[in-house]
Motif scaffolding. Structure first.
Motif, PDB file in Angstrom:
ATOM      1  N   GLU A   1     113.985  50.719  16.902  1.00  0.00           N
ATOM      2  CA  GLU A   1     113.565  51.371  15.661  1.00  0.00           C
ATOM      3  C   GLU A   1     113.579  52.890  15.813  1.00  0.00           C
ATOM      4  OE1 GLU A   1     110.557  49.861  12.550  1.00  0.00           O
ATOM      5  OE2 GLU A   1     109.370  50.995  14.015  1.00  0.00           O
ATOM      6  N   ASN A   2     113.068  53.385  16.929  1.00  0.00           N
ATOM      7  CA  ASN A   2     113.071  54.833  17.156  1.00  0.00           C
ATOM      8  C   ASN A   2     114.491  55.378  17.265  1.00  0.00           C
ATOM      9  OD1 ASN A   2     110.281  55.126  17.122  1.00  0.00           O
ATOM     10  ND2 ASN A   2     110.086  54.723  19.313  1.00  0.00           N
ATOM     11  N   ALA A   3     115.372  54.581  17.865  1.00  0.00           N
ATOM     12  CA  ALA A   3     116.763  55.011  17.985  1.00  0.00           C
ATOM     13  C   ALA A   3     117.424  55.118  16.613  1.00  0.00           C
ATOM     14  CB  ALA A   3     117.540  54.042  18.878  1.00  0.00           C
TER      15      ALA A   3
ATOM     16  N   ALA B   1     109.638  42.072  24.022  1.00  0.00           N
ATOM     17  CA  ALA B   1     110.291  42.071  22.709  1.00  0.00           C
ATOM     18  C   ALA B   1     109.739  43.173  21.817  1.00  0.00           C
ATOM     19  CB  ALA B   1     110.108  40.708  22.039  1.00  0.00           C
ATOM     20  N   HIS B   2     108.423  43.388  21.858  1.00  0.00           N
ATOM     21  CA  HIS B   2     107.839  44.465  21.056  1.00  0.00           C
ATOM     22  C   HIS B   2     108.339  45.828  21.526  1.00  0.00           C
ATOM     23  CE1 HIS B   2     105.177  42.686  18.143  1.00  0.00           C
ATOM     24  NE2 HIS B   2     104.627  41.891  19.043  1.00  0.00           N
ATOM     25  N   ARG B   3     108.467  46.004  22.846  1.00  0.00           N
ATOM     26  CA  ARG B   3     108.993  47.278  23.355  1.00  0.00           C
ATOM     27  C   ARG B   3     110.432  47.476  22.889  1.00  0.00           C
ATOM     28  NH1 ARG B   3     106.454  45.608  28.130  1.00  0.00           N
ATOM     29  NH2 ARG B   3     108.479  45.072  29.069  1.00  0.00           N
ATOM     30  N   ALA B   4     111.236  46.421  22.944  1.00  0.00           N
ATOM     31  CA  ALA B   4     112.623  46.529  22.495  1.00  0.00           C
ATOM     32  C   ALA B   4     112.690  46.848  21.009  1.00  0.00           C
ATOM     33  CB  ALA B   4     113.370  45.221  22.791  1.00  0.00           C
TER      34      ALA B   4
ATOM     35  N   ALA C   1     125.254  48.782  16.112  1.00  0.00           N
ATOM     36  CA  ALA C   1     124.694  48.188  17.326  1.00  0.00           C
ATOM     37  C   ALA C   1     123.178  48.338  17.357  1.00  0.00           C
ATOM     38  CB  ALA C   1     125.307  48.837  18.554  1.00  0.00           C
ATOM     39  N   LEU C   2     122.668  49.476  16.907  1.00  0.00           N
ATOM     40  CA  LEU C   2     121.219  49.674  16.905  1.00  0.00           C
ATOM     41  C   LEU C   2     120.527  48.709  15.943  1.00  0.00           C
ATOM     42  CD1 LEU C   2     120.975  53.576  16.971  1.00  0.00           C
ATOM     43  CD2 LEU C   2     120.731  51.969  18.879  1.00  0.00           C
TER      44      LEU C   2
ATOM     45  N   PHE D   1     110.675  44.507   9.130  1.00  0.00           N
ATOM     46  CA  PHE D   1     111.477  44.777  10.310  1.00  0.00           C
ATOM     47  C   PHE D   1     111.506  46.274  10.627  1.00  0.00           C
ATOM     48  CE2 PHE D   1     113.980  40.857   8.903  1.00  0.00           C
ATOM     49  CZ  PHE D   1     113.128  40.021   9.589  1.00  0.00           C
ATOM     50  N   PHE D   2     112.147  47.027   9.759  1.00  0.00           N
ATOM     51  CA  PHE D   2     112.288  48.465   9.973  1.00  0.00           C
ATOM     52  C   PHE D   2     111.163  49.153   9.230  1.00  0.00           C
ATOM     53  CE2 PHE D   2     114.448  52.592   8.951  1.00  0.00           C
ATOM     54  CZ  PHE D   2     114.507  53.048  10.257  1.00  0.00           C
TER      55      PHE D   2
END
Length: 216
Positions: free
Chosen positions: A161-163, A153-156, A28-29, A191-192
């Protein structure tokens, strides 16, 4: 980590990051990250196009004359002195004007000085507000919305990514998925994009997971 530039390669979204998902865990992440990237790719060119239109139509950003820097002389050892002519200086934000007002009030020695400072800075703020209103009238329709959506979108993207970086694998398949995902060369820088410290943290988490799974 990543910049605000539009990613160079595209990947189809799996889910809408703003909506609940039936998936759970690492899958999901990753899906949430992919969806956030897709939103960045969608809104970034729109924001860039409208922003360019705005900059061309609006002209110079607001600025309010704050005073004059007096003429001076620059003295240099072994070289001719340089005469520095007087020059204007400007406030370039409303916050700077308000700060200047507060500082002027702090320096004021009596009621008359405070009244003079209030009057001067009220005029400066009125000038700023008029310039800013004229400047904003040139803003194309949709620019503010595109900026909000791109920022969202950048915040999401950052949250997802942090998750992923902090995710603790709960099963051996998840551990394999996490290591494979972190090591995909084609995704690095697109992306990552964890930094070296984050990758080391992920490796420590993976080592702890391996110890846990092999002990059972």
């Amino acid at each position: 980590m990543r910049t605000n530039a539009t990613p160079a390669r595209k990947q189809a979204p799996v889910i809408n990051f703003a909506c609940p998902t039936a998936q759970s865990g690492l899958t999901a992440l990753i899906a949430r990250l992919n969806a956030a990237v897709a939103e960045v790719e969608k809104w970034s060119p729109i924001e860039e196009r409208l922003g360019d239109q705005f900059r061309k139509a609006a002209g110079s950003a607001p600025k309010v004359k704050g005073g004059v820097v007096p003429a001076s002389k620059l003295i240099r050892d072994g070289e001719p002195d340089v005469d520095m002519p007087a020059s204007d200086w400007f406030y370039r934000s409303r916050e700077d004007i308000e700060k200047g007002h507060s500082e002027a009030l702090a320096r004021a020695g009596n009621t008359e000085d405070r009244a003079a400072a209030d009057a001067r800075y009220a005029a400066l703020l009125a000038d700023w507000d008029a310039q800013e209103a004229a400047y904003n009238r040139a803003k194309p329709r949709g620019l503010a919305h595109a900026q909000r959506m791109l920022s969202k979108a950048h915040r999401a993207w950052s949250v997802a990514e942090n998750a992923i970086v902090n995710y603790q694998p709960k099963t051996l398949p998840e551990l394999i998925e996490l290591l494979a995902y972190a090591g995909r060369d084609e995704m690095r820088g697109v992306f990552f994009t964890p930094d070296e410290g984050q990758l080391k943290f992920m490796l420590r988490s993976a080592s702890a997971a391996v110890a846990k799974f092999t002990a059972n």
